[in-house]
Motif scaffolding. Structure first.
Motif, PDB file in Angstrom:
ATOM      1  N   SER A  58       0.724  -1.172   0.064  1.00 18.66           N
ATOM      2  CA  SER A  58      -0.061  -0.043  -0.062  1.00 18.66           C
ATOM      3  C   SER A  58       0.935   1.112  -0.055  1.00 18.66           C
ATOM      4  O   SER A  58       2.089   0.966   0.111  1.00 18.66           O
ATOM      5  N   GLU A  59       0.476   2.226   0.034  1.00 17.16           N
ATOM      6  CA  GLU A  59       1.009   3.490  -0.174  1.00 17.16           C
ATOM      7  C   GLU A  59       1.985   3.788   0.888  1.00 17.16           C
ATOM      8  O   GLU A  59       3.360   4.427   0.735  1.00 17.16           O
ATOM      9  N   ASP A  60       1.842   3.356   2.204  1.00 15.84           N
ATOM     10  CA  ASP A  60       2.854   3.537   3.264  1.00 15.84           C
ATOM     11  C   ASP A  60       3.424   2.244   3.746  1.00 15.84           C
ATOM     12  O   ASP A  60       3.898   2.280   4.800  1.00 15.84           O
ATOM     13  N   SER A  61       3.295   1.211   2.850  1.00 17.19           N
ATOM     14  CA  SER A  61       4.038   0.138   3.289  1.00 17.19           C
ATOM     15  C   SER A  61       5.590   0.492   2.978  1.00 17.19           C
ATOM     16  O   SER A  61       6.089   1.218   2.063  1.00 17.19           O
ATOM     17  N   VAL A  62       6.417  -0.124   4.009  1.00 13.80           N
ATOM     18  CA  VAL A  62       8.050   0.093   4.066  1.00 13.80           C
ATOM     19  C   VAL A  62       8.479  -1.187   3.251  1.00 13.80           C
ATOM     20  O   VAL A  62       8.161  -2.198   3.324  1.00 13.80           O
ATOM     21  N   VAL A  63       9.051  -0.858   2.054  1.00 12.55           N
ATOM     22  CA  VAL A  63       9.930  -1.502   1.115  1.00 12.55           C
ATOM     23  C   VAL A  63      11.429  -1.938   1.052  1.00 12.55           C
ATOM     24  O   VAL A  63      11.642  -3.004   0.859  1.00 12.55           O
ATOM     25  N   CYS A  64      11.901  -0.949   1.821  1.00 18.13           N
ATOM     26  CA  CYS A  64      13.420  -1.228   2.046  1.00 18.13           C
ATOM     27  C   CYS A  64      13.912  -0.181   3.011  1.00 18.13           C
ATOM     28  O   CYS A  64      12.961   0.725   3.306  1.00 18.13           O
ATOM     29  N   ILE A  65      15.159  -0.242   3.339  1.00 14.59           N
ATOM     30  CA  ILE A  65      15.930   0.948   3.917  1.00 14.59           C
ATOM     31  C   ILE A  65      17.051   1.486   3.156  1.00 14.59           C
ATOM     32  O   ILE A  65      17.780   0.584   2.547  1.00 14.59           O
ATOM     33  N   VAL A  66      17.286   2.758   3.206  1.00 12.31           N
ATOM     34  CA  VAL A  66      18.632   3.215   2.516  1.00 12.31           C
ATOM     35  C   VAL A  66      19.292   3.879   3.511  1.00 12.31           C
ATOM     36  O   VAL A  66      18.897   4.811   4.221  1.00 12.31           O
ATOM     37  N   GLU A  67      20.469   3.252   3.803  1.00 13.62           N
ATOM     38  CA  GLU A  67      21.173   4.016   5.045  1.00 13.62           C
ATOM     39  C   GLU A  67      22.257   5.055   4.339  1.00 13.62           C
ATOM     40  O   GLU A  67      22.798   4.897   3.475  1.00 13.62           O
ATOM     41  N   ALA A  68      22.182   6.232   5.033  1.00 11.67           N
ATOM     42  CA  ALA A  68      23.019   7.414   4.651  1.00 11.67           C
ATOM     43  C   ALA A  68      23.706   8.021   5.922  1.00 11.67           C
ATOM     44  O   ALA A  68      22.855   8.448   6.760  1.00 11.67           O
ATOM     45  N   MET A  69      24.890   8.071   5.915  1.00 14.82           N
ATOM     46  CA  MET A  69      25.787   8.730   7.045  1.00 14.82           C
ATOM     47  C   MET A  69      25.067   8.082   8.430  1.00 14.82           C
ATOM     48  O   MET A  69      24.738   8.920   9.321  1.00 14.82           O
ATOM     49  N   LYS A  70      25.236   6.487   8.661  1.00 21.76           N
ATOM     50  CA  LYS A  70      24.624   5.937   9.772  1.00 21.76           C
ATOM     51  C   LYS A  70      23.286   6.174  10.030  1.00 21.76           C
ATOM     52  O   LYS A  70      23.022   5.925  11.171  1.00 21.76           O
ATOM     53  N   GLU A  94       9.110   4.102   1.525  1.00 20.24           N
ATOM     54  CA  GLU A  94       7.617   3.624   1.432  1.00 20.24           C
ATOM     55  C   GLU A  94       7.454   3.431  -0.003  1.00 20.24           C
ATOM     56  O   GLU A  94       8.045   4.213  -0.808  1.00 20.24           O
ATOM     57  N   ALA A  95       6.262   2.689  -0.235  1.00 22.72           N
ATOM     58  CA  ALA A  95       6.066   2.216  -1.773  1.00 22.72           C
ATOM     59  C   ALA A  95       5.227   3.361  -2.379  1.00 22.72           C
ATOM     60  O   ALA A  95       5.544   3.581  -3.680  1.00 22.72           O
ATOM     61  N   GLU A  96       4.641   4.426  -1.808  1.00 23.85           N
ATOM     62  CA  GLU A  96       4.136   5.469  -2.282  1.00 23.85           C
ATOM     63  C   GLU A  96       2.805   4.978  -3.270  1.00 23.85           C
ATOM     64  O   GLU A  96       2.194   6.240  -4.021  1.00 23.85           O
ATOM     65  N   VAL A  97       2.857   3.860  -3.572  1.00 22.08           N
ATOM     66  CA  VAL A  97       1.617   3.564  -4.452  1.00 22.08           C
ATOM     67  C   VAL A  97       0.962   2.041  -4.074  1.00 22.08           C
ATOM     68  O   VAL A  97       1.780   1.215  -3.440  1.00 22.08           O
ATOM     69  N   LYS A  98      -0.165   1.905  -4.448  1.00 26.17           N
ATOM     70  CA  LYS A  98      -0.715   0.412  -3.904  1.00 26.17           C
ATOM     71  C   LYS A  98      -0.654  -0.493  -5.238  1.00 26.17           C
ATOM     72  O   LYS A  98      -1.079  -0.016  -6.213  1.00 26.17           O
ATOM     73  N   GLY A  99      -0.187  -1.673  -4.797  1.00 28.82           N
ATOM     74  CA  GLY A  99       0.056  -2.474  -5.884  1.00 28.82           C
ATOM     75  C   GLY A  99       0.816  -3.819  -5.583  1.00 28.82           C
ATOM     76  O   GLY A  99       0.914  -3.941  -4.508  1.00 28.82           O
TER      77      GLY A  99
END
Length: 171
Positions: free
Chosen positions: A123-135, A141-146
């Motif tokens: 869904s729009e607010d589903s977490v799909v991954c993590i991007v680490e930047a500077m610890k 989030e997905a931003e789209v339902k699908g």
């Protein structure tokens, strides 16, 4: 403190404008963007209430032009092997892109399962991954339902600002 999506929108607005420098401060958080010839820098500092110690500092670089998203080396990488097949069918697919430069992680920890895999419903607010930047670990989030069709990067891979991470078939 601003959310990643709000920071992403600010980057786009500054990038598309003629201003060279932008600064914003609210409740101890400060964002300062400077636009040079090819790079926009974003700096965010969140201070503890007494302002003695900085809790976090993040510097994100982004291409000044939106059109060339990936470097030539990135397009020649193994992802280039799947690009011709995907380009014909991805016209109706939504691309979830990296909002920053960092390291891509598909799970919250090394021993945990991936947030999503091909075939997963989001869904729009589903977490799909993590991007680490500077610890700092930023949940994307997905931003789209699908439905997730393809994961375009590998776990632990460095990603650029605007680089596609996932292809989603919108519902």
């Amino acid at each position: 403190m601003l959310k990643i999506q709000e920071i992403r929108e600010l980057i786009k607005l500054v990038d598309q404008s003629s201003i060279d420098e932008f600064s914003y401060e609210l409740d101890g958080s400060k964002i300062k963007m400077k636009k040079n010839k090819a790079v926009t820098y974003v700096e965010e500092k969140a201070a503890i209430q007494n302002n003695e110690v900085h809790k976090a500092e993040e510097v994100v670089s982004a291409p000044a032009a939106q059109a060339p998203v990936q470097s030539p080396k990135a397009t020649e990488a193994p992802a280039g092997e799947t690009a011709p097949a995907a380009s014909a069918s991805d016209e109706n697919l939504h691309k979830i892109v990296s909002p920053m430069v960092g390291t891509f992680y598909q799970s919250p920890s090394p021993d945990a399962g991936a947030y999503v895999k091909p075939g997963s419903k989001v869904s729009e607010d589903s977490v799909v991954c993590i991007v680490e930047a500077m610890k700092l670990f930023n949940e994307i989030e997905a931003e789209v339902k699908g439905e997730i069709v393809e994961i375009l990067v590998k776990d632990g891979q460095l990603v650029e600002y605007g680089q596609p991470l996932f292809l989603v078939k919108p519902e």
